[in-house]
Write a protein that holds these residues in place. Sequence first.
Motif, PDB file in Angstrom:
ATOM      1  N   GLU A 195      40.477  28.374  32.282  1.00 40.21           N
ATOM      2  CA  GLU A 195      39.435  29.340  32.653  1.00 40.21           C
ATOM      3  C   GLU A 195      39.320  29.480  34.172  1.00 40.21           C
ATOM      4  N   LYS A 196      39.467  28.383  34.879  1.00 42.98           N
ATOM      5  CA  LYS A 196      39.398  28.432  36.345  1.00 42.98           C
ATOM      6  C   LYS A 196      40.560  29.240  36.915  1.00 42.98           C
ATOM      7  N   VAL A 197      41.745  29.049  36.349  1.00 44.84           N
ATOM      8  CA  VAL A 197      42.921  29.797  36.818  1.00 44.84           C
ATOM      9  C   VAL A 197      42.759  31.286  36.533  1.00 44.84           C
ATOM     10  N   ARG A 198      42.325  31.608  35.309  1.00 39.47           N
ATOM     11  CA  ARG A 198      42.164  33.021  34.949  1.00 39.47           C
ATOM     12  C   ARG A 198      41.085  33.694  35.791  1.00 39.47           C
ATOM     13  N   LEU A 199      39.994  32.988  36.046  1.00 45.69           N
ATOM     14  CA  LEU A 199      38.925  33.560  36.861  1.00 45.69           C
ATOM     15  C   LEU A 199      39.426  33.857  38.270  1.00 45.69           C
ATOM     16  N   LYS A 200      40.184  32.932  38.829  1.00 44.00           N
ATOM     17  CA  LYS A 200      40.742  33.144  40.170  1.00 44.00           C
ATOM     18  C   LYS A 200      41.657  34.372  40.195  1.00 44.00           C
ATOM     19  N   ASN A 201      42.468  34.521  39.147  1.00 38.12           N
ATOM     20  CA  ASN A 201      43.361  35.676  39.064  1.00 38.12           C
ATOM     21  C   ASN A 201      42.580  36.984  38.920  1.00 38.12           C
ATOM     22  N   ILE A 233      35.909  38.951  34.205  1.00 32.92           N
ATOM     23  CA  ILE A 233      35.349  37.913  35.086  1.00 32.92           C
ATOM     24  C   ILE A 233      34.152  37.257  34.410  1.00 32.92           C
ATOM     25  N   GLY A 234      33.286  38.088  33.832  1.00 27.93           N
ATOM     26  CA  GLY A 234      32.103  37.563  33.149  1.00 27.93           C
ATOM     27  C   GLY A 234      32.459  36.684  31.962  1.00 27.93           C
ATOM     28  N   ARG A 235      33.521  37.057  31.223  1.00 21.04           N
ATOM     29  CA  ARG A 235      33.943  36.263  30.073  1.00 21.04           C
ATOM     30  C   ARG A 235      34.397  34.864  30.502  1.00 21.04           C
ATOM     31  N   GLU A 236      35.138  34.772  31.594  1.00 18.96           N
ATOM     32  CA  GLU A 236      35.602  33.456  32.073  1.00 18.96           C
ATOM     33  C   GLU A 236      34.443  32.625  32.618  1.00 18.96           C
ATOM     34  N   ILE A 237      33.515  33.278  33.313  1.00 18.42           N
ATOM     35  CA  ILE A 237      32.359  32.542  33.845  1.00 18.42           C
ATOM     36  C   ILE A 237      31.532  31.952  32.701  1.00 18.42           C
ATOM     37  N   ASN A 238      31.299  32.752  31.656  1.00 20.80           N
ATOM     38  CA  ASN A 238      30.529  32.270  30.511  1.00 20.80           C
ATOM     39  C   ASN A 238      31.221  31.104  29.822  1.00 20.80           C
ATOM     40  N   LEU A 289      39.587  37.627  40.032  1.00 18.47           N
ATOM     41  CA  LEU A 289      38.956  37.931  41.321  1.00 18.47           C
ATOM     42  C   LEU A 289      39.955  38.594  42.270  1.00 18.47           C
ATOM     43  N   SER A 290      41.166  38.058  42.282  1.00 19.84           N
ATOM     44  CA  SER A 290      42.208  38.644  43.134  1.00 19.84           C
ATOM     45  C   SER A 290      42.569  40.047  42.658  1.00 19.84           C
ATOM     46  N   TYR A 291      42.637  40.222  41.340  1.00 18.49           N
ATOM     47  CA  TYR A 291      43.000  41.525  40.770  1.00 18.49           C
ATOM     48  C   TYR A 291      41.925  42.566  41.058  1.00 18.49           C
ATOM     49  N   PHE A 292      40.670  42.143  41.080  1.00 16.04           N
ATOM     50  CA  PHE A 292      39.577  43.065  41.400  1.00 16.04           C
ATOM     51  C   PHE A 292      39.735  43.609  42.823  1.00 16.04           C
ATOM     52  N   ILE A 293      39.990  42.719  43.781  1.00 16.44           N
ATOM     53  CA  ILE A 293      40.176  43.136  45.168  1.00 16.44           C
ATOM     54  C   ILE A 293      41.411  44.026  45.301  1.00 16.44           C
ATOM     55  N   GLU A 294      42.479  43.661  44.601  1.00 15.08           N
ATOM     56  CA  GLU A 294      43.712  44.448  44.654  1.00 15.08           C
ATOM     57  C   GLU A 294      43.473  45.865  44.126  1.00 15.08           C
ATOM     58  N   THR A 295      42.752  45.982  43.018  1.00 15.57           N
ATOM     59  CA  THR A 295      42.441  47.292  42.444  1.00 15.57           C
ATOM     60  C   THR A 295      41.515  48.078  43.358  1.00 15.57           C
ATOM     61  N   MET A 296      40.571  47.410  43.953  1.00 12.42           N
ATOM     62  CA  MET A 296      39.616  48.066  44.843  1.00 12.42           C
ATOM     63  C   MET A 296      40.304  48.653  46.071  1.00 12.42           C
ATOM     64  N   GLU A 297      41.352  48.003  46.542  1.00 17.92           N
ATOM     65  CA  GLU A 297      42.041  48.438  47.758  1.00 17.92           C
ATOM     66  C   GLU A 297      43.198  49.392  47.476  1.00 17.92           C
ATOM     67  N   SER A 298      43.421  49.737  46.208  1.00 19.11           N
ATOM     68  CA  SER A 298      44.493  50.681  45.872  1.00 19.11           C
ATOM     69  C   SER A 298      44.126  52.085  46.341  1.00 19.11           C
ATOM     70  N   ARG A 299      45.100  52.973  46.359  1.00 16.08           N
ATOM     71  CA  ARG A 299      44.887  54.331  46.879  1.00 16.08           C
ATOM     72  C   ARG A 299      43.932  55.129  46.011  1.00 16.08           C
ATOM     73  N   GLU A 300      43.968  54.920  44.705  1.00 14.60           N
ATOM     74  CA  GLU A 300      43.132  55.674  43.785  1.00 14.60           C
ATOM     75  C   GLU A 300      41.846  54.915  43.498  1.00 14.60           C
ATOM     76  N   ALA A 337      34.083  33.434  44.345  1.00 15.62           N
ATOM     77  CA  ALA A 337      35.232  32.582  44.663  1.00 15.62           C
ATOM     78  C   ALA A 337      34.766  31.267  45.287  1.00 15.62           C
ATOM     79  N   ASP A 338      33.776  31.331  46.174  1.00 16.28           N
ATOM     80  CA  ASP A 338      33.237  30.110  46.782  1.00 16.28           C
ATOM     81  C   ASP A 338      32.584  29.220  45.720  1.00 16.28           C
ATOM     82  N   SER A 339      31.896  29.857  44.776  1.00 18.29           N
ATOM     83  CA  SER A 339      31.270  29.096  43.690  1.00 18.29           C
ATOM     84  C   SER A 339      32.323  28.442  42.805  1.00 18.29           C
TER      85      SER A 339
END
Length: 295
Positions: free
Chosen positions: A225-231, A257-262, A233-244, A170-172
């Motif tokens: 691509e910048k907008v999608r990458l930001k989304n 994420i890798g596709r947008e970075i490339n 990143l947020s979705y990754f954290i959201e999924t990581m913090e879910s109950r399952e 995200a900082d990058s």
Amino acid sequence: MLKSMTGFGKATIESDTLSVTAEVKSLNSKFLDIFCRIPRNYSEREIEIRNLITQSLERGKVEFTMTVTPIGDNSAGTVVNRALVKAYFKDLHQTAEELGFAPTPTEVLRMALQMPNVYLADAPTEDQQAAESIQIQQAALEALKKCNEFRQQEGRALAKVFRTSIQKIADSLLEVEELDKTRIPSVRERLRKNVRDLIQDEAFDENRFEQELVYFIEKFDISEEKVRLKNHLSYFIETMESRESNGKKLNFIAQEIGREINTIGSKANDSSIQHVVVQMKDELEKIKEQTANII
């Protein structure tokens, strides 16, 4: 809450007559792969134990080991299977002679006594079998519980790694956005020069020029691509913090994420931005390596 597939648990349950120790080790695997080591006298418990493992551990390469040791007077009920010992003794002695060895009878007997099934135990009563079954189940459940606790602890450690890498990406991305501000004027100036040169050409086709201009602008624009990458990143954290815990889903998001970075790296056509993209890819690789170990 993330849960790692790497885990370990060990438990010992003792009674007046028996000591049961269950040990569980697990590593990452695409599916649930169970391997059991259970004493021959208790092999009928394997299906029950496999069901307990399936209900508790979900995924991973699981190695389950159980040892059962008689305690006190109960161990005196064990007798030597003399017929089997004699057969082992004869076979071992003949094998040694064929190989050119000359072991003493004491050495051969010691080896024979260490072979499988040379000790026989008195058949337990129905009450004893029921008590042993409960004891074995308790040991297995306690070991599985500790293994799950280990997995959760590892999951918390991986979550910290993921947060750190996602934040660095995200900082990058913020750095890319700043660099993009200086890239756009440079691209615009190149476009103006090319347009001036093109208009002076006698074979200038206005319709073709408009088509080429739209294509050129779209090719260099990385806003989406910048907008999608930001989304992502947020979705990754959201999924990581879910109950399952969902390692497969995290892996899919990491691929996006890798596709947008490339795409940002290829469309930007800017050396400074591409250097930042390399850093983003490095952090993403750290994430991908670890998502394979998440349930």
